[in-house]
Design a protein around this motif. Structure first.
Motif, PDB file in Angstrom:
ATOM      1  N   PHE A 147      22.686  16.947  35.469  1.00  0.00           N
ATOM      2  CA  PHE A 147      23.517  15.549  35.815  1.00  0.00           C
ATOM      3  C   PHE A 147      22.279  14.697  36.133  1.00  0.00           C
ATOM      4  N   VAL A 148      22.744  13.466  35.405  1.00  0.00           N
ATOM      5  CA  VAL A 148      21.339  12.279  35.601  1.00  0.00           C
ATOM      6  C   VAL A 148      22.263  11.070  36.048  1.00  0.00           C
ATOM      7  N   LEU A 149      21.748  10.235  37.076  1.00  0.00           N
ATOM      8  CA  LEU A 149      22.362   8.918  37.331  1.00  0.00           C
ATOM      9  C   LEU A 149      21.287   8.092  37.126  1.00  0.00           C
ATOM     10  N   LEU A 150      21.295   6.958  36.137  1.00  0.00           N
ATOM     11  CA  LEU A 150      20.232   6.004  35.908  1.00  0.00           C
ATOM     12  C   LEU A 150      20.572   4.887  36.657  1.00  0.00           C
ATOM     13  N   ASP A 151      19.679   4.316  37.596  1.00  0.00           N
ATOM     14  CA  ASP A 151      20.134   3.280  38.355  1.00  0.00           C
ATOM     15  C   ASP A 151      18.832   2.438  38.755  1.00  0.00           C
ATOM     16  N   GLY A 152      17.802   2.663  38.228  1.00  0.00           N
ATOM     17  CA  GLY A 152      16.636   1.924  38.645  1.00  0.00           C
ATOM     18  C   GLY A 152      16.553   0.694  37.638  1.00  0.00           C
ATOM     19  N   TRP A 153      15.287   0.207  37.397  1.00  0.00           N
ATOM     20  CA  TRP A 153      15.247  -1.034  36.585  1.00  0.00           C
ATOM     21  C   TRP A 153      15.461  -0.571  35.231  1.00  0.00           C
ATOM     22  N   LYS A 154      16.362  -1.647  34.764  1.00  0.00           N
ATOM     23  CA  LYS A 154      17.118  -1.396  33.345  1.00  0.00           C
ATOM     24  C   LYS A 154      16.179  -1.131  32.159  1.00  0.00           C
ATOM     25  N   ASP A 155      14.834  -1.618  32.169  1.00  0.00           N
ATOM     26  CA  ASP A 155      14.033  -1.572  30.882  1.00  0.00           C
ATOM     27  C   ASP A 155      13.422  -0.081  31.040  1.00  0.00           C
ATOM     28  N   LEU A 156      13.344   0.628  32.279  1.00  0.00           N
ATOM     29  CA  LEU A 156      13.034   1.846  32.249  1.00  0.00           C
ATOM     30  C   LEU A 156      13.668   3.066  32.042  1.00  0.00           C
ATOM     31  N   TYR A 157      15.133   2.748  31.664  1.00  0.00           N
ATOM     32  CA  TYR A 157      16.049   3.794  31.181  1.00  0.00           C
ATOM     33  C   TYR A 157      15.677   4.654  30.086  1.00  0.00           C
ATOM     34  N   LEU A 158      15.267   3.901  28.882  1.00  0.00           N
ATOM     35  CA  LEU A 158      14.771   4.812  27.889  1.00  0.00           C
ATOM     36  C   LEU A 158      13.618   5.450  28.211  1.00  0.00           C
ATOM     37  N   PRO A 159      12.536   4.997  28.892  1.00  0.00           N
ATOM     38  CA  PRO A 159      11.345   5.840  29.056  1.00  0.00           C
ATOM     39  C   PRO A 159      11.866   7.027  29.905  1.00  0.00           C
ATOM     40  N   VAL A 160      12.639   7.039  31.101  1.00  0.00           N
ATOM     41  CA  VAL A 160      13.116   7.822  31.747  1.00  0.00           C
ATOM     42  C   VAL A 160      13.883   8.916  31.171  1.00  0.00           C
ATOM     43  N   ILE A 161      14.821   8.666  30.574  1.00  0.00           N
ATOM     44  CA  ILE A 161      15.699   9.571  29.649  1.00  0.00           C
ATOM     45  C   ILE A 161      14.783  10.309  28.693  1.00  0.00           C
ATOM     46  N   GLU A 162      13.848   9.684  28.014  1.00  0.00           N
ATOM     47  CA  GLU A 162      12.946  10.154  27.162  1.00  0.00           C
ATOM     48  C   GLU A 162      12.289  11.532  27.843  1.00  0.00           C
ATOM     49  N   LEU A 163      11.879  11.147  29.135  1.00  0.00           N
ATOM     50  CA  LEU A 163      10.881  12.274  29.918  1.00  0.00           C
ATOM     51  C   LEU A 163      11.935  13.354  30.434  1.00  0.00           C
ATOM     52  N   LEU A 164      12.919  12.841  30.415  1.00  0.00           N
ATOM     53  CA  LEU A 164      14.097  14.091  31.072  1.00  0.00           C
ATOM     54  C   LEU A 164      14.657  14.996  29.929  1.00  0.00           C
ATOM     55  N   GLU A 165      14.863  14.245  28.543  1.00  0.00           N
ATOM     56  CA  GLU A 165      15.589  14.706  27.683  1.00  0.00           C
ATOM     57  C   GLU A 165      15.309  16.246  27.254  1.00  0.00           C
ATOM     58  N   PRO A 166      13.837  16.832  27.211  1.00  0.00           N
ATOM     59  CA  PRO A 166      13.714  18.114  26.998  1.00  0.00           C
ATOM     60  C   PRO A 166      14.317  18.977  27.909  1.00  0.00           C
ATOM     61  N   ARG A 167      14.295  18.673  29.250  1.00  0.00           N
ATOM     62  CA  ARG A 167      15.054  19.414  30.240  1.00  0.00           C
ATOM     63  C   ARG A 167      16.583  19.266  30.564  1.00  0.00           C
ATOM     64  N   LEU A 168      17.184  18.377  29.688  1.00  0.00           N
ATOM     65  CA  LEU A 168      18.659  18.157  29.924  1.00  0.00           C
ATOM     66  C   LEU A 168      19.523  19.677  29.332  1.00  0.00           C
ATOM     67  N   SER A 169      20.260  20.247  30.214  1.00  0.00           N
ATOM     68  CA  SER A 169      21.082  21.465  29.910  1.00  0.00           C
ATOM     69  C   SER A 169      22.214  20.891  28.856  1.00  0.00           C
ATOM     70  N   THR A 170      22.532  21.746  27.931  1.00  0.00           N
ATOM     71  CA  THR A 170      23.871  21.253  27.173  1.00  0.00           C
ATOM     72  C   THR A 170      24.965  21.206  28.045  1.00  0.00           C
ATOM     73  N   GLY A 171      25.643  19.945  27.672  1.00  0.00           N
ATOM     74  CA  GLY A 171      26.869  19.691  28.417  1.00  0.00           C
ATOM     75  C   GLY A 171      26.618  18.602  29.782  1.00  0.00           C
ATOM     76  N   ALA A 172      25.287  18.483  29.858  1.00  0.00           N
ATOM     77  CA  ALA A 172      24.793  17.355  31.131  1.00  0.00           C
ATOM     78  C   ALA A 172      25.291  16.174  30.892  1.00  0.00           C
ATOM     79  N   LEU A 173      25.676  15.621  31.984  1.00  0.00           N
ATOM     80  CA  LEU A 173      26.173  14.091  31.958  1.00  0.00           C
ATOM     81  C   LEU A 173      25.216  13.473  32.501  1.00  0.00           C
ATOM     82  N   VAL A 174      24.926  12.188  31.453  1.00  0.00           N
ATOM     83  CA  VAL A 174      23.989  11.178  31.994  1.00  0.00           C
ATOM     84  C   VAL A 174      24.843   9.807  32.129  1.00  0.00           C
ATOM     85  N   ILE A 175      24.713   9.297  33.521  1.00  0.00           N
ATOM     86  CA  ILE A 175      25.407   8.271  33.869  1.00  0.00           C
ATOM     87  C   ILE A 175      24.591   7.225  34.045  1.00  0.00           C
TER      88      ILE A 175
END
Ligand SMILES: C[S@@+](CC[C@H](N)C(=O)[O-])C[C@H]1O[C@@H](n2cnc3c(N)ncnc32)[C@H](O)[C@@H]1O
Length: 217
Positions: A147-175
């Motif tokens: 489960f991920v909540l993205l609520d930092g500075w908006k221009d960093l959402y993409l690099p943050v999710i790219e960093l986390l993506e390899p570790r996201l479980s199937t069915g993970a929710l990203v808000i």
């Protein structure tokens, strides 16, 4: 059965924090122009170090409900601020009886205040704060992320999710909060393309803003 959001320690703290954040709104509006100019992550963090800019109470209850429903083992938050959203996530983890919240913050002022607050609520044992730039601190996080909540500075959402993506479980929710912000386009382009492994849905959380909920497929 009462939830941890109804625990007097948690309810009192959330009430106090939402009142303080409401009281800051006029100051934030007055200084709005200062924040619209281009700034580095560090400059923006310093300029905003006294401001809560939290998720709304409705969004907080939505986050609580989603964590209760999905029972994630690991919840990651990008952008803790003073900890309003982290408290909703942690209350849900406590009520699930399993899981942990790993949250991230760059501002020393906010980190010091949040540590005291988390202890005051009794939820500190389910929250880990990664101190510093999330793009660095999240690199060291072990294990799957559910489960991920993205609520930092908006221009960093993409690099943050790219960093986390390899570790996201199937069915993970990203808000992703503040999905109507112009800076969000590169992030939205990624999660709205099903070929990138997400099914994504946008809904209004207040008149002028929305959240993007994306399920990792
Ligand atoms: C909108 S506020 C978060 C509000 C919080 N989620 C809540 O509901 O109470 C965004 C926060 O993200 C933090 N932040 C921004 N960029 C960051 C980064 N690269 N690493 C860690 N924290 C960051 C800022 O300092 C700020 O406190």
């Amino acid at each position: 059965m009462p939830t941890s959001l109804q625990d007097p320690r948690v309810a009192t703290v959330l009430d106090r924090m939402y009142t303080a954040s409401k009281d800051q709104m006029s100051k934030l509006r007055e200084r709005g122009g200062d924040f619209n100019r281009p700034m580095t992550t560090q400059e923006r963090t310093e300029a905003m170090s006294e401001f809560y800019i939290p998720v709304t109470p409705e969004a907080g209850r939505l986050l609580y409900s989603l964590v209760r429903a999905t029972r994630p083992a690991t919840v990651v938050e990008f952008g803790m601020s003073f900890g309003i959203s982290a408290l909703h996530l942690a209350a849900a983890v406590r009520d699930n009886g399993t899981g942990r919240v790993v949250t991230t913050e760059l501002s020393d002022t906010k980190i010091a205040a949040a540590k005291k607050t988390f202890t005051e609520t009794g939820l500190d044992d389910v929250i880990t704060i990664l101190e510093g730039d999330a793009l660095t601190t999240l690199e060291s996080l072990d294990g799957a992320i559910d489960f991920v909540l993205l609520d930092g500075w908006k221009d960093l959402y993409l690099p943050v999710i790219e960093l986390l993506e390899p570790r996201l479980s199937t069915g993970a929710l990203v808000i992703a909060d503040n999905a109507s912000s112009a800076d969000m386009k590169p992030y939205l382009d990624r999660v709205r393309n099903q070929d990138n492994g997400y099914v994504s849905f946008n809904f209004l959380v207040r008149e002028s803003d929305s959240m993007e909920v994306s399920c990792r497929t």
